[in-house]
Design a protein around this motif. Sequence first.
Motif, mmCIF file in Angstrom:
data_model
loop_
_atom_site.group_PDB
_atom_site.id
_atom_site.type_symbol
_atom_site.label_atom_id
_atom_site.label_comp_id
_atom_site.label_asym_id
_atom_site.label_seq_id
_atom_site.Cartn_x
_atom_site.Cartn_y
_atom_site.Cartn_z
ATOM 1 N N SER A 196 0.818 -1.217 0.000
ATOM 2 C CA SER A 196 0.000 0.000 0.000
ATOM 3 C C SER A 196 0.853 1.270 0.000
ATOM 4 O O SER A 196 0.341 2.351 -0.242
ATOM 5 C CB SER A 196 -0.956 0.005 1.201
ATOM 6 O OG SER A 196 -0.262 0.265 2.404
ATOM 7 N N LYS A 197 2.146 1.150 0.246
ATOM 8 C CA LYS A 197 3.029 2.316 0.193
ATOM 9 C C LYS A 197 3.369 2.703 -1.252
ATOM 10 O O LYS A 197 3.841 3.802 -1.496
ATOM 11 C CB LYS A 197 4.322 2.043 0.969
ATOM 12 C CG LYS A 197 4.126 2.029 2.459
ATOM 13 C CD LYS A 197 5.444 1.771 3.169
ATOM 14 C CE LYS A 197 5.263 1.762 4.675
ATOM 15 N NZ LYS A 197 6.521 1.487 5.370
ATOM 16 N N SER A 198 3.124 1.811 -2.188
ATOM 17 C CA SER A 198 3.371 2.099 -3.596
ATOM 18 C C SER A 198 2.436 3.211 -4.046
ATOM 19 O O SER A 198 1.240 3.203 -3.743
ATOM 20 C CB SER A 198 3.132 0.835 -4.422
ATOM 21 O OG SER A 198 3.074 1.132 -5.789
ATOM 22 N N GLY A 257 -5.502 4.121 -0.735
ATOM 23 C CA GLY A 257 -4.961 4.680 0.501
ATOM 24 C C GLY A 257 -3.874 3.767 1.031
ATOM 25 O O GLY A 257 -3.563 2.731 0.448
ATOM 26 N N THR A 258 -3.297 4.175 2.127
ATOM 27 C CA THR A 258 -2.236 3.355 2.715
ATOM 28 C C THR A 258 -2.770 2.554 3.885
ATOM 29 O O THR A 258 -3.763 2.920 4.505
ATOM 30 C CB THR A 258 -1.049 4.223 3.183
ATOM 31 O OG1 THR A 258 -1.516 5.156 4.134
ATOM 32 C CG2 THR A 258 -0.407 4.944 2.022
ATOM 33 N N PHE A 259 -2.099 1.477 4.155
ATOM 34 C CA PHE A 259 -2.456 0.581 5.263
ATOM 35 C C PHE A 259 -1.273 0.509 6.208
ATOM 36 O O PHE A 259 -0.129 0.401 5.768
ATOM 37 C CB PHE A 259 -2.790 -0.813 4.721
ATOM 38 C CG PHE A 259 -2.985 -1.848 5.779
ATOM 39 C CD1 PHE A 259 -4.149 -1.889 6.528
ATOM 40 C CD2 PHE A 259 -1.999 -2.789 6.042
ATOM 41 C CE1 PHE A 259 -4.316 -2.850 7.503
ATOM 42 C CE2 PHE A 259 -2.164 -3.752 7.015
ATOM 43 C CZ PHE A 259 -3.333 -3.777 7.749
ATOM 44 N N THR A 260 -1.545 0.602 7.492
ATOM 45 C CA THR A 260 -0.502 0.446 8.492
ATOM 46 C C THR A 260 -0.751 -0.855 9.236
ATOM 47 O O THR A 260 -1.808 -1.042 9.845
ATOM 48 C CB THR A 260 -0.496 1.624 9.488
ATOM 49 O OG1 THR A 260 -0.328 2.830 8.741
ATOM 50 C CG2 THR A 260 0.624 1.479 10.486
ATOM 51 N N SER A 261 0.217 -1.745 9.179
ATOM 52 C CA SER A 261 0.097 -3.033 9.839
ATOM 53 C C SER A 261 0.044 -2.847 11.354
ATOM 54 O O SER A 261 0.833 -2.091 11.922
ATOM 55 C CB SER A 261 1.286 -3.924 9.478
ATOM 56 O OG SER A 261 1.235 -5.121 10.212
#
Length: 123
Positions: A71-73, A81-85
């Motif tokens: 998701s950082k791509s 959107g971005t995902f934070t594990s």
Amino acid sequence: MSAFFGGKRCHYVTDNGPEYQLVPAPHSVEGRRARLEREHPALSHAVGLLSLCVLVAALGILVPQIAEQLSKSEGIAQHTGTFTSPIDLPKWGNIALGFATVAAGTERALRLRYSWLLDGGAG
């Protein structure tokens, strides 16, 4: 140690048609794993259960970490959107998990059994 391991089973088929399932050589790693299962079934079951737990835990930890990296791509981030594990292991933790996963996977391969859930990609 043999160069090939993890086969589900091996059969010898004679020219006349009868089929015989082959068993691993006693001193091979597969043969030693089979002997452990035969001579100490409770210990063998515990080792198998431990390897299952390690693989399931590794999957639960690895999937969110991979999703975060993907998701950082920029291409993916702009659409989803971005995902934070929620799981952030230190480098040594990921390395230890990698070694544990390799050991658990090897144990699964040496059992000469097939599980569609765990071994689905193997064959």
